[in-house]
Scaffold this motif. Structure first.
Motif, PDB file in Angstrom:
ATOM      1  N   THR A 208      11.936  31.059  14.394  1.00 28.56           N
ATOM      2  CA  THR A 208      12.110  31.717  15.690  1.00 28.56           C
ATOM      3  C   THR A 208      12.965  32.965  15.507  1.00 28.56           C
ATOM      4  O   THR A 208      14.074  32.898  14.966  1.00 28.56           O
ATOM      5  CB  THR A 208      12.777  30.764  16.699  1.00 28.56           C
ATOM      6  OG1 THR A 208      11.977  29.579  16.817  1.00 28.56           O
ATOM      7  CG2 THR A 208      12.902  31.430  18.057  1.00 28.56           C
ATOM      8  N   LYS A 209      12.447  34.079  15.967  1.00 21.85           N
ATOM      9  CA  LYS A 209      13.119  35.373  15.768  1.00 21.85           C
ATOM     10  C   LYS A 209      14.238  35.554  16.789  1.00 21.85           C
ATOM     11  O   LYS A 209      14.010  35.541  18.003  1.00 21.85           O
ATOM     12  CB  LYS A 209      12.107  36.514  15.888  1.00 21.85           C
ATOM     13  CG  LYS A 209      12.706  37.889  15.634  1.00 21.85           C
ATOM     14  CD  LYS A 209      11.634  38.971  15.681  1.00 21.85           C
ATOM     15  CE  LYS A 209      12.239  40.354  15.419  1.00 21.85           C
ATOM     16  NZ  LYS A 209      11.194  41.417  15.406  1.00 21.85           N
ATOM     17  N   PHE A 210      15.455  35.689  16.270  1.00 26.41           N
ATOM     18  CA  PHE A 210      16.602  36.031  17.096  1.00 26.41           C
ATOM     19  C   PHE A 210      16.988  37.479  16.813  1.00 26.41           C
ATOM     20  O   PHE A 210      16.673  38.018  15.743  1.00 26.41           O
ATOM     21  CB  PHE A 210      17.797  35.129  16.776  1.00 26.41           C
ATOM     22  CG  PHE A 210      17.616  33.690  17.204  1.00 26.41           C
ATOM     23  CD1 PHE A 210      16.593  33.315  18.051  1.00 26.41           C
ATOM     24  CD2 PHE A 210      18.496  32.704  16.764  1.00 26.41           C
ATOM     25  CE1 PHE A 210      16.430  31.998  18.453  1.00 26.41           C
ATOM     26  CE2 PHE A 210      18.338  31.378  17.153  1.00 26.41           C
ATOM     27  CZ  PHE A 210      17.306  31.026  18.001  1.00 26.41           C
ATOM     28  N   LYS A 211      17.672  38.051  17.756  1.00 27.28           N
ATOM     29  CA  LYS A 211      18.172  39.403  17.536  1.00 27.28           C
ATOM     30  C   LYS A 211      19.255  39.364  16.472  1.00 27.28           C
ATOM     31  O   LYS A 211      20.212  38.597  16.570  1.00 27.28           O
ATOM     32  CB  LYS A 211      18.737  39.987  18.831  1.00 27.28           C
ATOM     33  CG  LYS A 211      19.122  41.450  18.722  1.00 27.28           C
ATOM     34  CD  LYS A 211      19.528  42.015  20.084  1.00 27.28           C
ATOM     35  CE  LYS A 211      19.856  43.498  19.971  1.00 27.28           C
ATOM     36  NZ  LYS A 211      20.252  44.049  21.287  1.00 27.28           N
ATOM     37  N   LYS A 212      19.099  40.144  15.427  1.00 32.76           N
ATOM     38  CA  LYS A 212      20.022  40.087  14.303  1.00 32.76           C
ATOM     39  C   LYS A 212      21.382  40.642  14.700  1.00 32.76           C
ATOM     40  O   LYS A 212      21.486  41.729  15.280  1.00 32.76           O
ATOM     41  CB  LYS A 212      19.467  40.867  13.112  1.00 32.76           C
ATOM     42  CG  LYS A 212      20.261  40.655  11.833  1.00 32.76           C
ATOM     43  CD  LYS A 212      19.563  41.279  10.631  1.00 32.76           C
ATOM     44  CE  LYS A 212      20.325  40.985   9.348  1.00 32.76           C
ATOM     45  NZ  LYS A 212      19.644  41.559   8.155  1.00 32.76           N
ATOM     46  N   ILE A 213      22.426  39.856  14.397  1.00 37.67           N
ATOM     47  CA  ILE A 213      23.804  40.262  14.695  1.00 37.67           C
ATOM     48  C   ILE A 213      24.441  40.744  13.401  1.00 37.67           C
ATOM     49  O   ILE A 213      24.529  39.971  12.432  1.00 37.67           O
ATOM     50  CB  ILE A 213      24.608  39.090  15.280  1.00 37.67           C
ATOM     51  CG1 ILE A 213      23.920  38.569  16.555  1.00 37.67           C
ATOM     52  CG2 ILE A 213      26.048  39.500  15.544  1.00 37.67           C
ATOM     53  CD1 ILE A 213      24.572  37.329  17.127  1.00 37.67           C
TER      54      ILE A 213
END
Length: 728
Positions: A208-213
């Motif tokens: 699942t793609k999360f916004k990269k921090i």
């Protein structure tokens, strides 16, 4: 005609796939199962309104079946022009909203964030065929393209056999990108038609793609097997690989059983899903000689707690014997583990039914009722009385278990070798474990398992008359070889007449037998025992040879505390314990100006290294130089007794040769059903005795030991112990 590649690298070749689909034609090729096997996972992560990209679609019917179920916004791509043309022609009229495009997945012509789902059935496995640099670069490009085209919150579903190097690559790449990685085992993927092509189970990676921090290194890794309702979090890629490997090994085991049931004798652990610790050990035993009938195909036998180390349950030969006598073609024997709690037979049956039925033999009639069996219908009792750690021996525990006929036994277990009973003693009938009394009052709430007993349980009475270990019985029987005239008391006839009937030393003996009887029990024996453990062996010699002087040497001070507190051991004028390395103790005695001479020296000491081919005694105890020291401290007609546990045949031959060089007279006694072999060594070969003489000496010794006022277990027959002795 070969439709599968000669090498795995061919999977990554566009030419191979062109050739493959030309030869195969329009007939669908379903790697890793079809829609029915995969729909449960697909429905969790793909919504009907999602825009779906299927990469490496081939001529699979999966997209068509999804389309017919309402997933109509589907784009399919493949590197093969042949298969794309086939699929366009097949679906142009029936599924007009679905598109097929020839495209290289390493460089696709789609806009960024165009899809909510990317679906990959076997394509990654076809590309990631090795871990060479060029291959890994291709996979990185594939992942980068998938990442580019997915929206934040989108899912990359990759259907795979989950080889270890593939899992590591997937976890490594997407964890660095800040995505969540979850692995599902496809339900029933190792059953039915799918297993005709693949023995291993099929898995679905859900990334699942999360916004990269920026700067974040948080990994979210989960696994959900077919038995679990919810995913379980794991800490590392290594743990994830190990969990998947367990499922793969289980599938291989099932395949092995189905292919060759007549030769099957395999074992596996089933672990607690939450703690990850073994909860059950399953032994699958087939008995081809049992004639098949409708009701004897399959059964499950629950080994009572605490009895898994017994020969019948703890050895392959014993389990085969039990399976044959039970009369079932296949018997699964289930061992219950320490530190686990079980809600009786019904609870175990509820837990195991689904899993053990997967191990049923081929041809089991449908709707067949499979019986759960046990000894006496219960699952036994195991109560942990004490748990501690020794600096020398590691973690250990004291446990009480219920044996046959309601007898209870106390055991010392080293957790480094938890399947071996280090020491054992029988509890007196009035000393049932207190940890069990409360549970018996409320049967409705009864649970069985490894329970911790209150501290006062240490005071329970030990039956000092009973030797639990067969090798201890044989070691005591070896004392019948002692024939030194100096051991005989003066005026024996007068002694026998005056002491008989007083409950102290000897039975009343007819005068005609007095000259034949060997009064060893009254002799002033000096015995050295290397290895204390729970103290059962030195205690028995001390109690039954009533003028003996016994010294025990123990390297681990914790064991003296264990023996004293938990096994009824005590020191006194005739019993001394020396905390020392047995090697040093014997060497110091031998080096003395006037060495102490013992009538018997006994080695019952184990090795702390489980990797050695010989676990008892440690190799240094049977080296030539040390054995010479043992001979120095042994009386001329004394006996040196060794408990030998050696699984390496070459090493054993070497040990026997060394022993015989130092002690020319060597007898051996195998312990039935165990690896143990008891060796009786004497310095002078002229004292050799024939088998009938040994048996008679054992019978005579037993008659002197079985005296009024002293308990004796009727199952212990010294002459029987000496019947199987052989001269080496």
């Amino acid at each position: 005609m070969a439709l599968l590649p000669r090498t795995a690298r061919d999977f990554a070749s566009a030419q191979y796939w062109e050739r493959f689909f030309q030869q195969r034609g329009p007939r669908a090729f379903e790697w890793y199962g079809g829609y029915l096997e995969l729909c449960a996972a697909l429905h969790k992560y793909v919504r009907p309104r999602d825009k779906v990209l299927v990469v490496g679609c081939g001529n699979s019917e999966l997209s068509e079946q999804m389309y017919d179920m309402g997933y109509q916004d589907i784009v399919n791509v493949d590197i093969s022009e042949v298969v794309i043309n086939q699929m366009r022609e097949r679906n142009a009229h029936r599924r007009p909203k679905m598109s097929y495009l020839q495209m290289d997945i390493l460089q696709m012509d789609f806009q960024d964030a165009q899809f909510q789902v990317v679906l990959d059935k076997g394509t990654l496995d076809a590309i990631l065929v090795d871990e060479e640099e060029a291959t890994l670069e291709r996979v990185d490009r594939m992942f980068a393209e998938i990442s580019r085209m997915l929206q934040v919150g989108g899912r990359y579903l990759c259907i795979s056999l989950a080889q270890a190097h593939v899992v590591k690559k997937v976890v490594g790449y997407f964890s660095r990108e800040g995505w969540m990685v979850r692995v599902h085992q496809v339900s029933g993927s190792d059953d039915g038609a799918a297993k005709q092509q693949f023995v291993l189970p099929v898995f679905v990676y859900v990334m699942t793609k999360f916004k990269k921090i920026p700067g974040s290194v948080l990994q979210i890794l989960e696994i959900c097997t077919e038995e679990q309702d919810k995913p379980v979090r794991v800490e590392s890629a290594e743990q994830l690989v190990e969990a998947i490997k367990e499922r793969q090994l289980y599938a291989l085991l099932r395949s092995q059983l189905n292919k060759n049931p007549s030769a099957s004798h395999v074992s596996l652990d089933l672990c607690d899903a939450d703690a990850g610790k073994p909860r059950y050990t399953l032994h699958v035993v087939d008995s081809p000689s049992v004639k098949a009938s409708r009701n004897n195909h399959f059964a499950i036998f629950i080994i009572p707690q605490g009895r898994e180390t017994e020969w019948l349950f703890g050895t392959e030969a014993g389990r085969k014997q039990l399976a044959a006598s039970a009369g079932f073609r296949r018997l699964i024997m289930v061992a219950l583990h320490r530190d686990q709690h079980y809600k009786g037979m019904e609870g175990i049956q509820a837990e195991l039914s689904g899993k053990v039925m997967e191990l049923a033999p081929p041809g089991l009639p449908s709707q067949q009722q499979v019986p759960f069996l046990s000894v006496g219908g219960d699952i036994g009792v195991r109560t942990i009385q004490h748990r501690d750690t020794s600096a020398m021996s590691g973690e250990y525990l004291i446990e009480d278990v219920k044996g046959d006929n309601m007898c209870y036994f106390r055991r010392l277990i080293f957790l480094s070798n938890r399947n071996v009973v280090q020491s054992e003693a029988r509890l007196l009938s009035s000393a049932a474990p207190r940890g069990q009394k409360k549970r018996k009052k409320d049967k409705k709430k009864q649970t069985s398992g490894s329970t911790e007993a209150p501290p006062e349980s240490a005071g329970q009475a030990i039956d000092r008359s009973y030797l639990c270990c067969e090798h201890h019985k044989a070691m005591v029987a070896g004392l019948a070889l002692l024939r030194n005239p100096e051991l005989l008391p003066a005026a024996y006839g007068q002694w026998a007449a005056t002491t008989s009937g007083k409950g102290c030393c000897c039975l009343r003996i007819p005068r005609a037998e007095q000259k034949q009887l060997y009064p060893l029990a009254r002799a002033r024996l000096s015995v050295l025992v290397i290895g204390l453990g729970g103290g059962s062996l030195p205690l028995f010699i001390h109690d039954y040879f009533c003028q003996s002087h016994v010294e025990a040497v123990e390297i681990d001070p914790s064991m003296l505390e264990v023996a004293t507190r938990w096994f009824g051991f005590s020191q006194g004028d005739r019993m001394k314990v020396h905390i020392s390395d047995g090697l040093d103790y014997v060497a110091n005695l031998a080096a003395a100006a006037a060495p102490v001479r013992y009538n018997a020296v006994m080695f019952d000491v184990d090795s702390k290294d489980p990797t050695l081919g010989m676990s008892c005694p440690p190799p240094a105890f049977v080296e030539m130089a040390f054995l010479q020291k043992v001979r120095t401290i042994l009386a001329p007609e004394g006996v040196f007794v060794v408990n030998l546990v050696c699984r390496d045949s070459l090493l054993k031959d070497s040990v026997m040769a060394t022993l015989k060089e130092v002690f020319p007279l060597l007898y051996a006694r195998r312990i039935e059903g165990e690896v143990n072999e008891i060796l009786f060594c004497q310095p002078h070969p002229e004292g050799k005795l024939a088998a009938p003489e040994l048996v008679e000496m054992g019978r005579t010794l037993e008659r002197t030991l079985r005296r009024p006022g002293r308990a004796w277990d009727s199952s212990y027959i010294l002459s029987d112990m000496l019947k199987a002795v052989e001269i080496v």
